[in-house]
Design a protein around this motif. Sequence first.
Motif, PDB file in Angstrom:
ATOM      1  N   THR A  12      -2.600  -2.867   7.062  1.00  0.00           N
ATOM      2  CA  THR A  12      -3.074  -2.720   5.640  1.00  0.00           C
ATOM      3  C   THR A  12      -4.402  -1.907   5.486  1.00  0.00           C
ATOM      4  OG1 THR A  12      -4.058  -4.674   5.688  1.00  0.00           O
ATOM      5  CG2 THR A  12      -1.777  -4.753   4.987  1.00  0.00           C
ATOM      6  N   ASN A  17       1.996   1.385   3.000  1.00  0.00           N
ATOM      7  CA  ASN A  17       2.962   1.755   1.679  1.00  0.00           C
ATOM      8  C   ASN A  17       2.821   0.627   0.422  1.00  0.00           C
ATOM      9  OD1 ASN A  17       3.534   4.076   3.111  1.00  0.00           O
ATOM     10  ND2 ASN A  17       5.708   3.338   3.575  1.00  0.00           N
ATOM     11  N   LEU A  18       2.793   0.922  -0.498  1.00  0.00           N
ATOM     12  CA  LEU A  18       2.476   0.290  -1.625  1.00  0.00           C
ATOM     13  C   LEU A  18       4.202   0.275  -1.998  1.00  0.00           C
ATOM     14  CD1 LEU A  18      -0.343   1.102  -3.819  1.00  0.00           C
ATOM     15  CD2 LEU A  18      -0.184  -0.717  -2.434  1.00  0.00           C
ATOM     16  N   GLU A  37       3.277  -7.669  -7.740  1.00  0.00           N
ATOM     17  CA  GLU A  37       2.123  -6.724  -7.570  1.00  0.00           C
ATOM     18  C   GLU A  37       1.616  -7.034  -6.186  1.00  0.00           C
ATOM     19  OE1 GLU A  37      -0.601  -7.044 -10.667  1.00  0.00           O
ATOM     20  OE2 GLU A  37       1.038  -6.920 -12.311  1.00  0.00           O
ATOM     21  N   ARG A  38       0.877  -6.341  -5.562  1.00  0.00           N
ATOM     22  CA  ARG A  38       0.330  -6.166  -4.340  1.00  0.00           C
ATOM     23  C   ARG A  38       1.179  -6.555  -3.125  1.00  0.00           C
ATOM     24  NH1 ARG A  38      -4.443 -10.522  -4.463  1.00  0.00           N
ATOM     25  NH2 ARG A  38      -4.942  -9.476  -2.501  1.00  0.00           N
ATOM     26  N   ASP A  40       3.536  -4.656  -0.179  1.00  0.00           N
ATOM     27  CA  ASP A  40       3.698  -3.606   0.833  1.00  0.00           C
ATOM     28  C   ASP A  40       4.920  -3.598   1.481  1.00  0.00           C
ATOM     29  OD1 ASP A  40       0.964  -2.916   0.351  1.00  0.00           O
ATOM     30  OD2 ASP A  40       0.152  -4.223   1.911  1.00  0.00           O
ATOM     31  N   GLY A 138       7.074   2.770  -2.401  1.00  0.00           N
ATOM     32  CA  GLY A 138       6.422   3.029  -3.696  1.00  0.00           C
ATOM     33  C   GLY A 138       6.185   4.572  -3.717  1.00  0.00           C
TER      34      GLY A 138
END
Length: 138
Positions: A12, A17-18, A37-38, A40, A138
């Motif tokens: 991280t 990657n998000l 949200e948040r 990976d 994402g």
Amino acid sequence: MDTEPINVESLTQEGANLAAGFITFQLDDGVEVTITERLDFNPFPPGGGLMLGRWGANSIELSYPGSPINVAQKAIYKKDFTDPYLPWAFVMDGLKYFATKGVVNFKLQNGVDAVKGSYEFETEDDHKVKGTFDLKTG
């Protein structure tokens, strides 16, 4: 077989990657949390991938082994995992709990850029965790 865990913190910090989508998390048949949200999601073709979800100070850390694309798979944790792998765990109230056994059902889609499925595992403290996921890079 001895396996070598992946260090989540180093991944991280290096810019994981998000992801778009969600991971659900339910502890001991309590309230289900949906994490949108948040997130990976890091696929490692053809060697599997990892999924991380965070809400507040809590988190869920999962992985899956290498798999053919567009084929439903079932993997037993840790038996079906090879080096390196991400240990399954969750953090709750500042404490980290590691999985001792579990199963992930999943299907890779859109090449390896999306994964959908479900998971469940138990920890050495006899916590039972389960949830679903539907993620894409994402």
